[in-house]
Design an enzyme around this catalytic site. Structure first.
Site, PDB file in Angstrom:
ATOM      1  N   SER A 240       0.853  -1.181   0.000  1.00  0.00           N
ATOM      2  CA  SER A 240       0.000   0.000   0.000  1.00  0.00           C
ATOM      3  C   SER A 240       0.891   1.233   0.000  1.00  0.00           C
ATOM      4  O   SER A 240       2.120   1.129   0.024  1.00  0.00           O
ATOM      5  CB  SER A 240      -0.891  -0.004   1.239  1.00  0.00           C
ATOM      6  OG  SER A 240      -0.092   0.332   2.366  1.00  0.00           O
ATOM      7  N   LYS A 241       0.238   2.377   0.024  1.00  0.00           N
ATOM      8  CA  LYS A 241       0.971   3.658  -0.013  1.00  0.00           C
ATOM      9  C   LYS A 241       1.998   3.776   1.118  1.00  0.00           C
ATOM     10  O   LYS A 241       2.998   4.473   0.974  1.00  0.00           O
ATOM     11  CB  LYS A 241      -0.016   4.823   0.084  1.00  0.00           C
ATOM     12  CG  LYS A 241      -0.847   5.007  -1.170  1.00  0.00           C
ATOM     13  CD  LYS A 241      -0.837   6.461  -1.610  1.00  0.00           C
ATOM     14  CE  LYS A 241      -1.380   6.634  -3.019  1.00  0.00           C
ATOM     15  NZ  LYS A 241      -2.837   6.616  -3.058  1.00  0.00           N
ATOM     16  N   ARG A 242       1.730   3.093   2.221  1.00  0.00           N
ATOM     17  CA  ARG A 242       2.693   3.134   3.328  1.00  0.00           C
ATOM     18  C   ARG A 242       4.068   2.667   2.896  1.00  0.00           C
ATOM     19  O   ARG A 242       5.080   3.037   3.463  1.00  0.00           O
ATOM     20  CB  ARG A 242       2.230   2.213   4.468  1.00  0.00           C
ATOM     21  CG  ARG A 242       1.244   2.812   5.423  1.00  0.00           C
ATOM     22  CD  ARG A 242       0.901   1.847   6.519  1.00  0.00           C
ATOM     23  NE  ARG A 242       0.382   0.583   5.992  1.00  0.00           N
ATOM     24  CZ  ARG A 242       0.966  -0.592   6.122  1.00  0.00           C
ATOM     25  NH1 ARG A 242       2.095  -0.693   6.777  1.00  0.00           N
ATOM     26  NH2 ARG A 242       0.424  -1.671   5.607  1.00  0.00           N
ATOM     27  N   GLY A 244       5.440   3.307   0.084  1.00  0.00           N
ATOM     28  CA  GLY A 244       5.990   4.184  -0.956  1.00  0.00           C
ATOM     29  C   GLY A 244       5.066   4.207  -2.154  1.00  0.00           C
ATOM     30  O   GLY A 244       3.925   3.754  -2.076  1.00  0.00           O
TER      31      GLY A 244
END
Ligand code: GLU
Length: 479
Positions: A240-242, A244
Site C-alpha cells: 500500500s501507499k505506506r 511508498g
C-alpha cells in the site's frame, strides 16, 4: 493465427491509476503471450459508470505504453459492447439456462434478513426460477445455476480448486437498467475474444466458479486459469501507499527506467533459479506460470533502486539522454547541445540511481552560475590554492584540442613538476568547476564543460580564492 494460439488479456477497471499489482498482472499476461507467440488484448472494463473515468483509462494506457507492454488488440471498451452481451443473454434465455426474475430489491433485502435471522445463508431463494416470467420494467436476468454438485477447476498456479454449487447464487447477469453485470461481461468478452488463458490476481478466485458456470450454461469450452498471489510490502503486509509509491507513473516520475520496473515486477512472485536480472527477451524466454509462487510475493523498493542503478549503467547513452530530457526540462534546462548532454550523461551514468538524481547531479554542467558548497569552498578555494589554480589555468589555456586525454597530460606534467599529489590540485579544481567536493572524474568533467567554460570557472575561482569576491556565487558562461 492457428486454432491453438494462446490469447491473454489485461482487463483493468478504469477507476484509478495502474498500480504495481495491476502492472504485474499485465506483464505476466504479456510475457506469456509473447513467449507463446500468441495475442495480448487490452480491454477496459468500464461498465461501472459511476467509478470509471477517462483520466484513469488514459493513465492506464500511458503506463502500459511506458512499460512497453504493447497489445495486439484493443483497447476494447466494455461500455461499447452491450449489444454483444445481450446476444449472450438471449442465448441463455432461449436455452432455458437463464430466466427473468421480478423480485424487487426491497423483497430481496427482506428475505435476506429473514434468512440471516434463521441462521441460513442469505442467498437468492430461487423464487422466480421456474416461473417462466417474461421481461418487465424492474426485471433482471438470472443464471439458472446447478443447485448441487461441485464446480472444479485446475488452477495453473494454485492447483485444484473446488466450490460447492450450493454456495453459489443464481447470479444476476443482466440488470433491470439494461446493463450487464460484471461476470456476464467478462465471460462474454473472454469467449468472444477467444481467450485461452486467464491470468489474474487471486482476489478473483472466488469469481471463477461463477464464471465457469456461465461458460457451462453457454456450452463453451473453459479457458485455463492462473491466479497470481497478491503483492506484499517488505513487512509482509499488503502493498500500500505506506510502502511508498504504488502507481506505475509515479515510478516513471521518480526517475525509474521501465526495464528496472519490469524486471522488479517480474520477480515479485516468479523466479528462475537465483537469477535476479533479466533482459526483456530473457523474461519472454524464461517466464513460466509453473514458476510463479503459490504464496504472496514481496515488492522491495531497495531492490528496485539497485536494479535501476544497474539499468542506468547498462542503457545506451542516446536512450538515456532521451529518458533524461523531461527531468532536465523540469529543472529548466532546455536546448542543451547534444554533445554536451551526451558527455554529461556518460560521466553521470555510473553514479546515478535514478534519472531524478542524474538530472540533479547534472545541474553544475548546465547552470550559468555554479554555487559553491560552503564547506568544500572553505577547504579548497583558499589562498593556498591560488598559485596552483593560476598556474594550471595558464597551462589549460594553451591546449587547443581540449579532450580528457590532453587535459590529463597537462595535469600529469604539472604534478610531476610540482611534486604534488594529484588530489592537491584536483580538489580545488573540482570545487572550481562543479561547486562540490565530489563529482565525476575531473578530466571527463573538463572535456564536457569545454575549454571556455573551464577557463572561465577557474578564473572565477581564482578571484574567489583571492578573497576578491565575497559571495559564494560565480558567474560562468552557460551551456
Ligand atoms: N476488471 C477486473 C479488475 O480490474 C479484472 C477482471 C478479470 O481479470 O477477470 O480487477
Amino acid at each position: 493465427m492457428t486454432k491453438n494460439t494462446v490469447v491473454t488479456r489485461f482487463p483493468p477497471s478504469p477507476t484509478g491509476y495502474l498500480h504495481i499489482g495491476g502492472a504485474r498482472t499485465a506483464l505476466y499476461n504479456w510475457l506469456f503471450a509473447r513467449q507463446q507467440r500468441g495475442k495480448f488484448i487490452l480491454r477496459i472494463e468500464d461498465t461501472d459508470k459511476e467509478r470509471s473515468t477517462s483520466e484513469a483509462t488514459q493513465a492506464i494506457v500511458e503506463s502500459l505504453q511506458w512499460l512497453g507492454l504493447d497489445w495486439d488488440e484493443g483497447p476494447y471498451y466494455q461500455s461499447e459492447r452491450y449489444s454483444i452481451y445481450w446476444e449472450f443473454i438471449e442465448r441463455l434465455l432461449s436455452s432455458g439456462k437463464a430466466y427473468y426474475c421480478h423480485c424487487t430489491p426491497e423483497q430481496l433485502e427482506r428475505r435476506r434478513k429473514e434468512a440471516m435471522a434463521k441462521g441460513l445463508k442469505p442467498k437468492y431463494d430461487g423464487r422466480c426460477r421456474e416461473l417462466e416470467l417474461g421481461p418487465g420494467p424492474r426485471a433482471v436476468v438470472r443464471l439458472k445455476s446447478p443447485q448441487s454438485g461441485k464446480t472444479q477447476f485446475h488452477d495453473l498456479i494454485k492447483g485444484p480448486i473446488s466450490f460447492n454449487n450450493e454456495e453459489l447464487d443464481d447470479l444476476v447477469l443482466w440488470r433491470s437498467d439494461g446493463s450487464p453485470t460484471y461476470h456476464l461481461a467478462v465471460v462474454a468478452d473472454d469467449i468472444a475474444m477467444g481467450l485461452t488463458h486467464i491470468i489474474r490476481g487471486d482476489d478473483h478466485v472466488n469469481n471463477t466458479p461463477r464464471q465457469i458456470l456461465i461458460y457451462g450454461a453457454l456450452g463453451e469450452p473453459l479457458p485455463l486459469y492462473a491466479h497470481v498471489p497478491m503483492i506484499l510490502g517488505p513487512d509482509r503486509t499488503r502493498l500500500s501507499k505506506r510502502h511508498g509509491a504504488t502507481s506505475v507513473l509515479a515510478y516513471r516520475d521518480l526517475g525509474y527506467l521501465p526495464q528496472a520496473l519490469l524486471n522488479a515486477l517480474a520477480r515479485v512472485g516468479w523466479s528462475y533459479g537465483d537469477q535476479e536480472k533479466f533482459t526483456l527477451s530473457e523474461l519472454i524466454q524464461k517466464f513460466s506460470l509453473e514458476n510463479v509462487g503459490k504464496s504472496a510475493g514481496i515488492f522491495n523498493r531497495d531492490k528496485l533502486l539497485d536494479l535501476n542503478a544497474h539499468y542506468i549503467r547498462e542503457t545506451g547513452t542516446e536512450e538515456l539522454v532521451r529518458n533524461l530530457l523531461p527531468f532536465l526540462e523540469t529543472k529548466g534546462f532546455k536546448n542543451i547541445k547534444d554533445e554536451k548532454l551526451r558527455g554529461a550523461v556518460e560521466t553521470l551514468k555510473p553514479r546515478s540511481k535514478t534519472l531524478v538524481e542524474m538530472a540533479e547531479n547534472a545541474r553544475f554542467y548546465f547552470v550559468d552560475q555554479i554555487t559553491y558548497d560552503p564547506v568544500a569552498a572553505k577547504k579548497f578555494l583558499n589562498p593556498d590554492a591560488l598559485d596552483m589554480l593560476k598556474d594550471i589555468r595558464i597551462r589549460l589555456q594553451e591546449i587547443r584540442d581540449f579532450t580528457r586525454e590532453t587535459v590529463e597530460a597537462v595535469f600529469l606534467r604539472f604534478i610531476e613538476e610540482k611534486k604534488v599529489k594529484l588530489g592537491k590540485i584536483a580538489q580545488p579544481l573540482r570545487v572550481a568547476l562543479t561547486g562540490a567536493g565530489v563529482s565525476p572524474g575531473i578530466f571527463e568533467v573538463m572535456e564536457v564543460l569545454g575549454r571556455e567554460n573551464v577557463l572561465e570557472r577557474i578564473g572565477k575561482a581564482i578571484n574567489y580564492a583571492a578573497g576578491s569576491v565575497g559571495s559564494a556565487n560565480t558567474k560562468s558562461s552557460s551551456s
